[in-house]
Scaffold this motif. Structure first.
Motif, PDB file in Angstrom:
ATOM      1  N   PHE B 155     -10.959  -8.738 -13.816  1.00 31.58           N
ATOM      2  CA  PHE B 155      -9.505  -8.615 -13.707  1.00 31.58           C
ATOM      3  C   PHE B 155      -9.183  -8.165 -12.287  1.00 31.58           C
ATOM      4  O   PHE B 155      -9.606  -7.108 -11.848  1.00 31.58           O
ATOM      5  CB  PHE B 155      -9.021  -7.573 -14.710  1.00 31.58           C
ATOM      6  N   THR B 156      -8.439  -8.999 -11.558  1.00 28.45           N
ATOM      7  CA  THR B 156      -8.058  -8.626 -10.194  1.00 28.45           C
ATOM      8  C   THR B 156      -6.582  -8.892  -9.981  1.00 28.45           C
ATOM      9  O   THR B 156      -5.943  -9.574 -10.781  1.00 28.45           O
ATOM     10  CB  THR B 156      -8.818  -9.453  -9.126  1.00 28.45           C
ATOM     11  N   GLY B 157      -6.055  -8.352  -8.888  1.00 26.53           N
ATOM     12  CA  GLY B 157      -4.736  -8.760  -8.438  1.00 26.53           C
ATOM     13  C   GLY B 157      -4.835 -10.147  -7.846  1.00 26.53           C
ATOM     14  O   GLY B 157      -5.916 -10.729  -7.761  1.00 26.53           O
ATOM     15  N   ARG B 158      -3.688 -10.703  -7.421  1.00 26.00           N
ATOM     16  CA  ARG B 158      -3.722 -12.052  -6.869  1.00 26.00           C
ATOM     17  C   ARG B 158      -4.567 -12.078  -5.608  1.00 26.00           C
ATOM     18  O   ARG B 158      -5.274 -13.033  -5.341  1.00 26.00           O
ATOM     19  CB  ARG B 158      -2.290 -12.484  -6.544  1.00 26.00           C
ATOM     20  N   GLU B 159      -4.514 -10.966  -4.856  1.00 25.76           N
ATOM     21  CA  GLU B 159      -5.180 -10.919  -3.563  1.00 25.76           C
ATOM     22  C   GLU B 159      -6.313  -9.906  -3.541  1.00 25.76           C
ATOM     23  O   GLU B 159      -7.356 -10.144  -2.945  1.00 25.76           O
ATOM     24  CB  GLU B 159      -4.128 -10.490  -2.536  1.00 25.76           C
ATOM     25  N   ASN B 160      -6.082  -8.762  -4.189  1.00 23.36           N
ATOM     26  CA  ASN B 160      -7.008  -7.641  -4.045  1.00 23.36           C
ATOM     27  C   ASN B 160      -7.633  -7.247  -5.377  1.00 23.36           C
ATOM     28  O   ASN B 160      -7.043  -7.441  -6.432  1.00 23.36           O
ATOM     29  CB  ASN B 160      -6.268  -6.432  -3.469  1.00 23.36           C
ATOM     30  N   SER B 161      -8.817  -6.659  -5.306  1.00 25.11           N
ATOM     31  CA  SER B 161      -9.410  -6.062  -6.490  1.00 25.11           C
ATOM     32  C   SER B 161      -8.512  -4.904  -6.937  1.00 25.11           C
ATOM     33  O   SER B 161      -7.719  -4.382  -6.163  1.00 25.11           O
ATOM     34  CB  SER B 161     -10.812  -5.562  -6.183  1.00 25.11           C
ATOM     35  N   CYS B 162      -8.643  -4.524  -8.194  1.00 31.86           N
ATOM     36  CA  CYS B 162      -7.745  -3.471  -8.688  1.00 31.86           C
ATOM     37  C   CYS B 162      -8.495  -2.574  -9.656  1.00 31.86           C
ATOM     38  O   CYS B 162      -9.629  -2.210  -9.409  1.00 31.86           O
ATOM     39  CB  CYS B 162      -6.487  -4.074  -9.318  1.00 31.86           C
ATOM     40  N   PHE B 163      -7.868  -2.174 -10.733  1.00 30.11           N
ATOM     41  CA  PHE B 163      -8.434  -1.232 -11.701  1.00 30.11           C
ATOM     42  C   PHE B 163      -8.861   0.079 -11.059  1.00 30.11           C
ATOM     43  O   PHE B 163      -9.955   0.604 -11.311  1.00 30.11           O
ATOM     44  CB  PHE B 163      -9.567  -1.870 -12.491  1.00 30.11           C
ATOM     45  N   GLU B 164      -7.961   0.590 -10.235  1.00 33.34           N
ATOM     46  CA  GLU B 164      -8.218   1.841  -9.523  1.00 33.34           C
ATOM     47  C   GLU B 164      -7.853   3.028 -10.413  1.00 33.34           C
ATOM     48  O   GLU B 164      -6.938   3.789 -10.127  1.00 33.34           O
ATOM     49  CB  GLU B 164      -7.413   1.863  -8.220  1.00 33.34           C
ATOM     50  N   ILE B 165      -8.651   3.205 -11.463  1.00 37.86           N
ATOM     51  CA  ILE B 165      -8.342   4.273 -12.414  1.00 37.86           C
ATOM     52  C   ILE B 165      -8.396   5.642 -11.763  1.00 37.86           C
ATOM     53  O   ILE B 165      -7.693   6.557 -12.161  1.00 37.86           O
ATOM     54  CB  ILE B 165      -9.293   4.228 -13.639  1.00 37.86           C
ATOM     55  N   GLY B 166      -9.235   5.794 -10.732  1.00 41.81           N
ATOM     56  CA  GLY B 166      -9.378   7.090 -10.062  1.00 41.81           C
ATOM     57  C   GLY B 166      -8.088   7.581  -9.437  1.00 41.81           C
ATOM     58  O   GLY B 166      -7.924   8.777  -9.212  1.00 41.81           O
ATOM     59  N   HIS B 167      -7.163   6.634  -9.188  1.00 40.68           N
ATOM     60  CA  HIS B 167      -5.918   7.035  -8.538  1.00 40.68           C
ATOM     61  C   HIS B 167      -4.710   6.990  -9.468  1.00 40.68           C
ATOM     62  O   HIS B 167      -3.571   6.986  -9.020  1.00 40.68           O
ATOM     63  CB  HIS B 167      -5.714   6.208  -7.276  1.00 40.68           C
ATOM     64  N   MET B 168      -4.977   6.951 -10.792  1.00 46.48           N
ATOM     65  CA  MET B 168      -3.886   7.207 -11.738  1.00 46.48           C
ATOM     66  C   MET B 168      -3.520   8.686 -11.607  1.00 46.48           C
ATOM     67  O   MET B 168      -4.396   9.538 -11.411  1.00 46.48           O
ATOM     68  CB  MET B 168      -4.355   6.926 -13.175  1.00 46.48           C
ATOM     69  N   LEU B 169      -2.243   8.987 -11.716  1.00 44.42           N
ATOM     70  CA  LEU B 169      -1.819  10.388 -11.633  1.00 44.42           C
ATOM     71  C   LEU B 169      -2.275  11.126 -12.893  1.00 44.42           C
ATOM     72  O   LEU B 169      -1.940  10.725 -14.002  1.00 44.42           O
ATOM     73  CB  LEU B 169      -0.296  10.477 -11.506  1.00 44.42           C
ATOM     74  N   ALA B 170      -3.063  12.188 -12.700  1.00 42.19           N
ATOM     75  CA  ALA B 170      -3.526  12.966 -13.847  1.00 42.19           C
ATOM     76  C   ALA B 170      -2.769  14.283 -13.946  1.00 42.19           C
ATOM     77  O   ALA B 170      -2.448  14.749 -15.029  1.00 42.19           O
ATOM     78  CB  ALA B 170      -5.025  13.235 -13.729  1.00 42.19           C
ATOM     79  N   VAL B 171      -2.486  14.887 -12.817  1.00 44.21           N
ATOM     80  CA  VAL B 171      -1.857  16.213 -12.792  1.00 44.21           C
ATOM     81  C   VAL B 171      -0.751  16.215 -11.737  1.00 44.21           C
ATOM     82  O   VAL B 171      -1.054  16.221 -10.541  1.00 44.21           O
ATOM     83  CB  VAL B 171      -2.897  17.307 -12.450  1.00 44.21           C
ATOM     84  N   PRO B 172       0.521  16.181 -12.161  1.00 38.04           N
ATOM     85  CA  PRO B 172       1.606  16.234 -11.169  1.00 38.04           C
ATOM     86  C   PRO B 172       1.423  17.446 -10.258  1.00 38.04           C
ATOM     87  O   PRO B 172       1.114  18.544 -10.734  1.00 38.04           O
ATOM     88  CB  PRO B 172       2.867  16.364 -12.040  1.00 38.04           C
ATOM     89  N   GLU B 173       1.590  17.247  -8.965  1.00 37.30           N
ATOM     90  CA  GLU B 173       1.374  18.312  -7.978  1.00 37.30           C
ATOM     91  C   GLU B 173      -0.034  18.893  -8.071  1.00 37.30           C
ATOM     92  O   GLU B 173      -0.237  20.075  -7.830  1.00 37.30           O
ATOM     93  CB  GLU B 173       2.403  19.449  -8.157  1.00 37.30           C
ATOM     94  N   GLY B 174      -1.004  18.052  -8.383  1.00 36.55           N
ATOM     95  CA  GLY B 174      -2.367  18.539  -8.580  1.00 36.55           C
ATOM     96  C   GLY B 174      -3.184  18.614  -7.300  1.00 36.55           C
ATOM     97  O   GLY B 174      -2.642  18.697  -6.195  1.00 36.55           O
TER      98      GLY B 174
END
Lengths: 325, 325
Positions: B155-174
């Motif tokens: 699963f990729t974007g049209r141009e770039n690889s994706c699935f960047e789960i590491g950069h989902m927000l986990a803790v607001p102001e974390g």
């Protein structure tokens, strides 16, 4: 002259049901509305639905044979293999084999979809979605519905519809959600959550225009009422809406980080009533919370088709399922 | 006798590079390792990489003509159309046209993939992924990598690889993340974040076994050291790891709510060293934060292929790109 095939789309909502008959090229022929009145029970609702379908076809005056199929959007998750409604909280439905029931009575092929999936597909095919490779639909209402069309197909689980963005965790230990858990996005950012916060603000005297317009009863706090109160100077209401839009934007940013969509379509009455303000906040949140290389590439837009997105989508989806796209 | 085609997979990591040559049926023929030493600069790393590739092919003694292609996994997002590395923070790379550079020097077709995408594909084809319709790979390490194989394709974007789960927000102001934002999942739940918390616990005297084993230098706090300290009775370290696993599990629950995967594969050294404990927490978090109808259907498993997932995946992906799946 070859016989045209017609397609019927139905949007079964919590308050009203809308049926629309389309030509093979998806031009609208006839549409009819009916109250849902879910409190009367599933049997009564289904009977009304069958009548609405029959009346719509009759009004158009087309022979039954030329109806190629009926596509329905329903407000809840569906089993994509059987067309059963897994649950529709606003209707009190649970594991209802809707597709089977209607196929028996309607003598036409029937397909059942989640309403937001159908609406996202409608926008993808006929609206602001531009037939892009990956289109996300986000519809904040009583809850927050999500849908995804990827490579021309609705993104689903193997068995069930998915894209339940409303139940992504937004606030750990947050507000009570309709699903029974706490802190889900829709418990904090849906139109209902906004209405609850707005009613409290009105009660506290922070939103004099709203208090005058609608009082403190959530039933009276429609999207247009909120828009009027903001236009009349209720800054507290504007803050509440902006904050909710930001929270939806943060969730949208996670979606961007994960699946890098080309277009995010925002729809529903709240977005229609407050488009500029709402899109502004969602865009800002996506830009600040998604990775720049992915955020830069996503378009964030308002839906174009309004109430017609789901009926058009459902009609086009059943046509595609019947091999007539 | 028809000529076999061979495929080379390379995993270019922050510390080491691993090359492995496979038969057309993906049986391992030869593998070789080399230090990456990214601090020497891109030119030096690429020269070492070219040498490693040449040495691996030479050791196998196959004619250059029978090398069907070279697949590389790199630690960062890639442009899926050009095979350029968009950024690889651990290597100090930025917009490096790696595919073009290697195709010029190697006289074989080259394809460049994100390393976690390649590893997820490896597990999908040859490991615990069972060739399921939708497989998610989650690899907590210095960061947290994610990948998704859907209908047999990354699963990729049209141009770039994706699935960047590491950069989902986990803790607001974390906590500060390597990407410069705050509160990303990997800033709170990666092996590096765990190591930082563990070192602090050791410093405070809450983890006597760990202090004795490894002191308070993050460089010494490998996954196996953490496992030993837990086995020796450091409850604080166990708490830290469990908490991080839960945070990853909450993000996994959002993924389940969105795309309803069939299988989630957890991999990397941390999961290998602490499999039971780690999977327990992830499973519990998914069960309590995803919608039951979707959570019930997802399998959560440890990766099977270890270091070979990415080289196998990259080799199989280049084979598929060349029409030899």
């Amino acid at each position: 002259m070859s016989k045209t095939t017609y397609w019927l789309g139905v949007d079964l909502g919590g308050t009203k049901m809308l049926a629309a008959l389309f030509t093979g090229k998806f031009k609208l022929l006839v549409e009819r509305k009916e109250k849902t009145s879910g409190q009367d029970g599933a049997k009564a609702v289904i009977a009304r639905l069958q009548q609405l379908i029959a009346d719509t076809v009759a009004e158009a005056g087309i022979p039954e044979k030329q109806l190629g199929g009926i596509g329905l959007g329903v407000p809840g998750p569906v089993n994509v293999q059987t067309g059963a409604v897994i649950s529709a909280p606003n209707l009190g439905w649970h594991n209802l084999p809707l597709q089977k029931i209607l196929e028996r009575s309607c003598h036409s092929p029937v397909r059942v979809f989640n309403d937001v999936d159908a609406g996202t597909y409608g926008e993808f095919r006929f609206g602001t979605g531009e037939q892009a490779r990956c289109v996300i639909g986000l519809f904040p209402g009583t809850g927050i519905g999500g849908g995804c069309v990827y490579d021309g197909k609705i993104f689903t689980g193997r068995e069930n519809s998915c894209f339940e963005i409303g139940h992504m965790l937004a606030v750990p230990e947050g507000r009570l959600c309709g699903c029974g858990r706490h802190g889900c996005l829709e418990a904090h950012a849906s139109r209902l959550a906004i209405a609850a916060d707005s009613a409290a603000a009105a009660y506290r005297g922070q939103a004099p225009a709203l208090l005058k317009l609608a009082g403190t009863d959530l039933r009276e706090l429609k999207s247009r009422t909120l828009a009027k109160s903001i236009a009349a100077g209720d800054r507290a209401i504007e803050d509440i809406v902006r904050r909710a839009a930001r929270q939806l934007g943060v969730a949208a940013a996670s979606i961007v980080n994960l699946i890098a969509p080309d277009i995010i379509v925002l729809g529903g009455g709240l977005v229609e009533a407050l488009e500029k303000l709402y899109l502004e906040e969602v865009r800002a949140a996506v830009m600040s919370h998604a990775m720049p290389l992915l955020a830069d590439r996503v378009k964030i837009r308002a839906a174009q088709l309004g109430d017609h997105a789901s009926v058009l989508g459902a009609a086009a989806l059943v046509a595609e399922a019947r091999g007539k796209p």
